[in-house]
Design a protein around this motif. Structure first.
Motif, PDB file in Angstrom:
ATOM      1  N   ALA A 117     -43.632  46.415 -23.380  1.00 56.44           N
ATOM      2  CA  ALA A 117     -42.193  46.203 -23.555  1.00 56.44           C
ATOM      3  C   ALA A 117     -41.485  46.110 -22.210  1.00 56.44           C
ATOM      4  O   ALA A 117     -40.604  45.256 -22.012  1.00 56.44           O
ATOM      5  N   LEU A 118     -41.866  46.963 -21.261  1.00 57.24           N
ATOM      6  CA  LEU A 118     -41.267  46.901 -19.924  1.00 57.24           C
ATOM      7  C   LEU A 118     -41.667  45.608 -19.212  1.00 57.24           C
ATOM      8  O   LEU A 118     -40.858  45.018 -18.488  1.00 57.24           O
ATOM      9  N   ARG A 119     -42.892  45.151 -19.428  1.00 56.45           N
ATOM     10  CA  ARG A 119     -43.319  43.884 -18.831  1.00 56.45           C
ATOM     11  C   ARG A 119     -42.459  42.732 -19.347  1.00 56.45           C
ATOM     12  O   ARG A 119     -42.046  41.849 -18.590  1.00 56.45           O
ATOM     13  N   GLY A 120     -42.168  42.744 -20.662  1.00 53.40           N
ATOM     14  CA  GLY A 120     -41.294  41.718 -21.215  1.00 53.40           C
ATOM     15  C   GLY A 120     -39.893  41.795 -20.658  1.00 53.40           C
ATOM     16  O   GLY A 120     -39.230  40.771 -20.445  1.00 53.40           O
ATOM     17  N   LEU A 121     -39.405  43.000 -20.397  1.00 54.70           N
ATOM     18  CA  LEU A 121     -38.072  43.158 -19.802  1.00 54.70           C
ATOM     19  C   LEU A 121     -38.023  42.547 -18.410  1.00 54.70           C
ATOM     20  O   LEU A 121     -37.056  41.865 -18.045  1.00 54.70           O
ATOM     21  N   TRP A 122     -39.056  42.802 -17.598  1.00 53.81           N
ATOM     22  CA  TRP A 122     -39.066  42.219 -16.244  1.00 53.81           C
ATOM     23  C   TRP A 122     -39.092  40.702 -16.330  1.00 53.81           C
ATOM     24  O   TRP A 122     -38.470  40.016 -15.506  1.00 53.81           O
ATOM     25  N   ARG A 123     -39.795  40.153 -17.317  1.00 53.14           N
ATOM     26  CA  ARG A 123     -39.823  38.705 -17.478  1.00 53.14           C
ATOM     27  C   ARG A 123     -38.442  38.158 -17.822  1.00 53.14           C
ATOM     28  O   ARG A 123     -38.040  37.109 -17.320  1.00 53.14           O
ATOM     29  N   VAL A 124     -37.718  38.863 -18.681  1.00 53.45           N
ATOM     30  CA  VAL A 124     -36.376  38.421 -19.038  1.00 53.45           C
ATOM     31  C   VAL A 124     -35.460  38.422 -17.819  1.00 53.45           C
ATOM     32  O   VAL A 124     -34.715  37.469 -17.574  1.00 53.45           O
ATOM     33  N   ALA A 156     -36.340  38.222 -14.692  1.00 53.28           N
ATOM     34  CA  ALA A 156     -36.767  37.183 -13.760  1.00 53.28           C
ATOM     35  C   ALA A 156     -36.352  35.796 -14.224  1.00 53.28           C
ATOM     36  O   ALA A 156     -36.148  34.895 -13.400  1.00 53.28           O
ATOM     37  N   ALA A 157     -36.216  35.606 -15.556  1.00 52.30           N
ATOM     38  CA  ALA A 157     -35.831  34.310 -16.107  1.00 52.30           C
ATOM     39  C   ALA A 157     -34.326  34.117 -16.172  1.00 52.30           C
ATOM     40  O   ALA A 157     -33.867  33.120 -16.725  1.00 52.30           O
ATOM     41  N   GLY A 158     -33.544  35.054 -15.664  1.00 50.77           N
ATOM     42  CA  GLY A 158     -32.097  34.910 -15.644  1.00 50.77           C
ATOM     43  C   GLY A 158     -31.343  35.913 -16.486  1.00 50.77           C
ATOM     44  O   GLY A 158     -30.119  35.969 -16.435  1.00 50.77           O
ATOM     45  N   GLY A 159     -32.026  36.695 -17.297  1.00 54.27           N
ATOM     46  CA  GLY A 159     -31.372  37.752 -18.058  1.00 54.27           C
ATOM     47  C   GLY A 159     -30.883  37.346 -19.432  1.00 54.27           C
ATOM     48  O   GLY A 159     -30.281  38.170 -20.137  1.00 54.27           O
ATOM     49  N   ALA A 160     -31.097  36.109 -19.873  1.00 60.50           N
ATOM     50  CA  ALA A 160     -30.671  35.700 -21.206  1.00 60.50           C
ATOM     51  C   ALA A 160     -31.462  36.471 -22.261  1.00 60.50           C
ATOM     52  O   ALA A 160     -32.688  36.517 -22.224  1.00 60.50           O
ATOM     53  N   GLY A 161     -30.753  37.052 -23.216  1.00 56.98           N
ATOM     54  CA  GLY A 161     -31.421  37.831 -24.250  1.00 56.98           C
ATOM     55  C   GLY A 161     -31.857  39.203 -23.801  1.00 56.98           C
ATOM     56  O   GLY A 161     -32.799  39.776 -24.352  1.00 56.98           O
ATOM     57  N   LEU A 162     -31.166  39.768 -22.809  1.00 59.47           N
ATOM     58  CA  LEU A 162     -31.552  41.073 -22.275  1.00 59.47           C
ATOM     59  C   LEU A 162     -31.447  42.176 -23.314  1.00 59.47           C
ATOM     60  O   LEU A 162     -32.111  43.211 -23.203  1.00 59.47           O
TER      61      LEU A 162
END
Length: 453
Positions: A368-375, A377-383
């Motif tokens: 879950a934390l890995r997915g958060l870092w991806r979000v 890094a991708a600009g924060g859309a859907g944080l």
């Protein structure tokens, strides 16, 4: 000749509504003085699992990927060993069924029924709505003196769960508060974020009136984690608003000032001058550890704690806890668990069971934390999605240090783990991908369909 208007396609059924129905069933009242057996929400959760199985058979597709199947199925090994080691076969089978429901079957069904972020947000809003309903009933109970008994007064907010499950409303409200904060900290429309922030502030009141120290601690830790993950500046701003709201509610409006202050002060007295409930908890914790020392690998078996408790507990343990109020007569409730999920698993399932169960939870947290870092890094859309998932998991893992499964509200824990598992094992992997994103069944998403909504 005028052309006939095109026919409108009927709205497509959203499978996640089966999970929303399970959440909604928890709004129904619980029979006063009930024994905490299966309720409407448990029955609907079984139907949701069956509905999911029928869809898989109809579509003839692989349900889960390798990682998801491994993480969700990991507890089965420890549970099977503990069930075979149970004191009585009936207890082992019933205990195995309950654990599989909460930690394997319902979470897996949620993973398969949630399709995208919009479904996750819908499920999060259903948590908020349920929390608002139960919290509203709890505030009414406090104001009218119709709640559960607390210090000789029927003022403890318990919602529809009754005096036999005093943690039920606190858990529901805390889940709703965590979801509301996650939605408020996201990047969705300003109106949605404002509504979520307002709901979060309102839910602070029933949470306070639940007088649940464990829920307070878990919520404080979780909100701190959510704010930190959303950004330091935002954390400072929102933290200031929350502190101001608490000052207004408790200091300005005098909401339960004396009782709340005494309950808050008791948190710091759990080591120096603990009350009887804390003493009982310490005694049962020690008993669970002693059981584990005698049976380090497999434990004493599922549902074996009540059978072995008296042989390992000291004389400081009382005969039970008193429950009364909220429509129920006075009742002496026996102490059948150590009120610590980790020690309960350690005592009944041994080191193997704890590693299997807690290992799956740790894997979910990492993913879950890995997915958060991806979000981010991708600009924060859907944080909001990773904040909700990480928040719910952190709350549950902290609360398990003071509580365990049991009662009508437990099925919501299963839905919570399913929501977290979807983000950790499915949703987080879709971040930054385009058309053709893989879905749980092994198919590819149609071209042009956004992987993240």
């Amino acid at each position: 000749m005028a052309l006939a208007p095109p026919l409108r396609r009927p709205p497509r059924f959203r499978p996640v509504l089966a999970v929303v129905a399970v959440v909604a069933a928890l709004a129904l009242p619980v029979t006063p003085g009930g024994e905490g057996g299966a309720g409407p929400a448990d029955a609907l959760s079984a139907l949701a699992v069956g509905f999911c199985a029928v869809r898989l058979l109809r579509d003839r597709r692989r349900p889960l990927g390798r990682t998801a199947a491994l993480v969700l199925g990991l507890p089965v090994a420890g549970l099977s060993l503990a069930a075979m080691n149970a004191v009585a076969p009936g207890a082992g089978i019933s205990g195995l069924g309950r654990y599989l429901q909460i930690f394997v079957l319902v979470p897996a069904a949620v993973v398969l029924l949630v399709r995208d972020r919009s479904d996750l947000r819908l499920l999060a809003w259903s948590f908020v709505a349920l929390a608002g309903w139960q919290g509203g009933i709890g505030v009414h109970q406090y104001l009218t003196g119709t709640g559960a008994s607390y210090q000789g007064e029927d003022v403890r907010a318990v919602g529809t769960f009754g005096a036999s499950d005093v943690m039920g409303m606190a858990t529901v409200v805390a889940f709703g508060l965590v979801c509301a904060v996650g939605l408020a900290l996201g990047r969705s429309a300003a109106r949605e974020r404002g509504l979520a922030a307002g709901c979060a502030l309102l839910l602070l009141l029933p949470l306070a009136l639940s007088f649940s120290r464990g829920a307070w601690i878990a919520t404080a830790v979780t909100l701190t984690v959510q704010l930190t993950l959303s950004g330091l500046r935002r954390a400072l701003r929102v933290g200031a608003v929350v502190v101001a709201a608490c000052v207004v509610l408790v200091g300005g409006l005098g909401v339960g000032t004396a009782m709340l202050q005494e309950r808050i002060d008791s948190i710091g007295q759990v080591a120096d001058a603990p009350d009887q409930s804390v003493t009982d908890r310490y005694t049962m914790w020690a008993a669970a550890v002693d059981m584990w020392r005698e049976h380090p690998l497999n434990g004493v078996g599922l549902k074996g704690f009540p059978e072995y408790r008296d042989g390992h507990a000291s004389l400081a343990l009382s005969s039970g806890s008193d429950t009364e109020g909220a429509g129920a007569a006075f009742r002496r409730q026996p102490l059948l668990s150590p009120h610590n999920m980790y020690l309960l698993v350690l005592g009944e399932q041994g080191l193997i069971g704890l590693l299997c169960l807690a290992g799956g939870w740790l894997a979910l947290l990492v993913c879950a934390l890995r997915g958060l870092w991806r979000v981010r890094a991708a600009g924060g859309a859907g944080l909001e999605c990773p904040l909700i998932a990480c928040g719910l998991l952190v709350w549950q893992l902290v609360d398990f240090a003071y509580a365990d499964i049991g009662g009508p509200s437990t099925v919501l824990t299963a839905v919570c783990f399913g929501l977290v598992a979807w983000w950790a094992l499915v949703g987080g992997d879709r971040v930054g991908t385009g058309p053709g994103t893989a879905v749980p069944g092994g198919r590819r998403a149609p071209a042009g369909q956004a992987a993240l909504r």
